[in-house]
Design a protein around this motif. Sequence first.
Motif, PDB file in Angstrom:
ATOM      1  N   GLU A  19       0.837  -1.198   0.000  1.00 18.49           N
ATOM      2  CA  GLU A  19       0.000   0.000   0.000  1.00 18.49           C
ATOM      3  C   GLU A  19       0.878   1.258   0.000  1.00 18.49           C
ATOM      4  OE1 GLU A  19      -3.014   0.374  -0.599  1.00 18.49           O
ATOM      5  OE2 GLU A  19      -4.365  -0.872   0.571  1.00 18.49           O
ATOM      6  N   GLN A  74       2.893   1.552  -3.401  1.00 19.02           N
ATOM      7  CA  GLN A  74       2.078   1.888  -4.568  1.00 19.02           C
ATOM      8  C   GLN A  74       1.488   3.296  -4.487  1.00 19.02           C
ATOM      9  OE1 GLN A  74       1.697   0.045  -7.390  1.00 19.02           O
ATOM     10  NE2 GLN A  74       3.222  -1.325  -6.491  1.00 19.02           N
ATOM     11  N   ASN A  75       1.274   3.787  -3.272  1.00 20.51           N
ATOM     12  CA  ASN A  75       0.669   5.109  -3.107  1.00 20.51           C
ATOM     13  C   ASN A  75       1.683   6.246  -3.226  1.00 20.51           C
ATOM     14  OD1 ASN A  75      -2.400   5.473  -1.882  1.00 20.51           O
ATOM     15  ND2 ASN A  75      -1.641   3.382  -1.721  1.00 20.51           N
ATOM     16  N   THR A 104      -3.701  -1.163  -5.594  1.00 26.68           N
ATOM     17  CA  THR A 104      -4.280  -0.456  -6.734  1.00 26.68           C
ATOM     18  C   THR A 104      -5.210   0.659  -6.244  1.00 26.68           C
ATOM     19  OG1 THR A 104      -6.002  -2.159  -6.843  1.00 26.68           O
ATOM     20  CG2 THR A 104      -4.127  -2.394  -8.336  1.00 26.68           C
ATOM     21  N   PRO A 105      -5.560   1.608  -7.127  1.00 27.75           N
ATOM     22  CA  PRO A 105      -6.468   2.683  -6.714  1.00 27.75           C
ATOM     23  C   PRO A 105      -7.834   2.145  -6.301  1.00 27.75           C
ATOM     24  CG  PRO A 105      -5.391   3.218  -8.800  1.00 27.75           C
ATOM     25  CD  PRO A 105      -5.084   1.782  -8.511  1.00 27.75           C
ATOM     26  N   TYR A 161      -5.565   7.032  -5.422  1.00 25.44           N
ATOM     27  CA  TYR A 161      -4.678   6.405  -4.445  1.00 25.44           C
ATOM     28  C   TYR A 161      -4.943   7.104  -3.111  1.00 25.44           C
ATOM     29  CZ  TYR A 161      -1.966   3.904  -7.993  1.00 25.44           C
ATOM     30  OH  TYR A 161      -1.563   3.041  -8.991  1.00 25.44           O
TER      31      TYR A 161
END
Length: 471
Positions: A125, A128-129, A449-450, A455
């Motif tokens: 998390e 990816q953000n 993922t969003p 995000y």
Amino acid sequence: MNAQTETETGEPIVSAPFFLRGELVEGTDVIQKSRDLGVTFATPNIPFDKAIPKRTEVPPLLNVPVSEIIDFLVETGQRLVAPDNQYVHECFDRMASTHILPRSVFETVGKHAVAYLDKRILQAEVEQNFRDPGALDGWVPKEDFNGRKAMVRAYAPRLIHVLPGNSPGVAVKSIAQGALVKAVNLFKMSSADPFYTVAILRTMAEIDPDHPIVKSMSAVYWRGGDAAVENVLYRPQYFDKIVAWGGGDAINNVVKYLGPGFQLVSFDPKTSISMLGKEALASEEIMEETAAKCAADLMMLNQEACAASRFQFVEGPQDKVDQWCAKFQRNIAERAAASGDVRPLSVGLRDEVEALMMMDDEYGTWGRADGKGLVIRSEEPVDFHPINKIGNVVRVDSLDDSVKWVNVATQTIGFYPSERMADYRDRLGAGGAQRVCPLGEAGPSTVGTPWDGMYPLHRFVNWMVNENGVG
């Protein structure tokens, strides 16, 4: 602690304590009512001096490494599923009186949600953000093409989280996300579940009552729209952003308080759908398979989840679509029976459905208007919101005809066959859809993922810049 108190008439009611930055606050000062069931419960008055963080205080988590935050969240997850966790057991006992879903459903959802507190998920998390996760732990140097230098940081925000009532799992995720961005957090619990957030925070406090995560978290309840509370809390001198989940009324209520320095991160009301190409009707075996997968998507949280399918666009002739509808309804009914959810339809919804059932020339129906599983086949989407185990199958000659019904409120689209998703995803995105996935997989999404077109962690933080000039 005694979970029961009494009203002036002697009626026993459940009490819902608050948690304020490490301190449990109990009391029965205010008699509340759950929105869905109208059941009474009691809460303390909100001690605003404890609920509102001072702007002069550096957020407790600011200089705690993200790696240490993740380790504490993982330990919390282990404690939440421990058989001897009295806070969780007590919470589910109380929630049984206020929640619209059966205990077996919300208890399972609450326990499964703890899987989010997995080291691999939490690390993904963050990675990816944030392009550079180091910005959460400190000041990251930047230099532009002119040689001008600066330091950038994802600064810890002050957040009010307006939690939804449909899923206790959101409490787990919201607490974890609030900790990962090192926020000072105030959670507004829902009337359906004014318990689980406090149970999680009490579990954290048992691990370490002085941990900065514990000192960064508060959970209270007030009736949404109560100006006496919201006029105090919803101010930029106290908080930076509202992270709001919920229906249109909840979001609209928050919007009126927004202004410079006080922003909204909204998980808006969403409607999810299914799109099935003619391949879904190719054989009896495939019809059974796709009907079962579509029922799984519809029955997420017994159709209370935002990702639960409500409209199913099926490509093919009416006779084949009707055969599929019968299988679809049977699968919904089987899942409904297994869940133990026997809620009847609301009076208004039942009247709408029964009126349609009398119009045989325009609509096909399978099942009854009894909350145990119903499918309505039509040529256009019905003008009410399918809920409580109702599917609206819209027959189309081509899936192209279904694209026009996609809009900015369309969250998840379960698609069959997967091979045709690539032909439609750009058009679905143009219509406003935020997610397309294989039929039957509307539930767990790909980690990191969003969600709802963004995000979230990146939106939560305040981006601060320290300019160093040229040289």
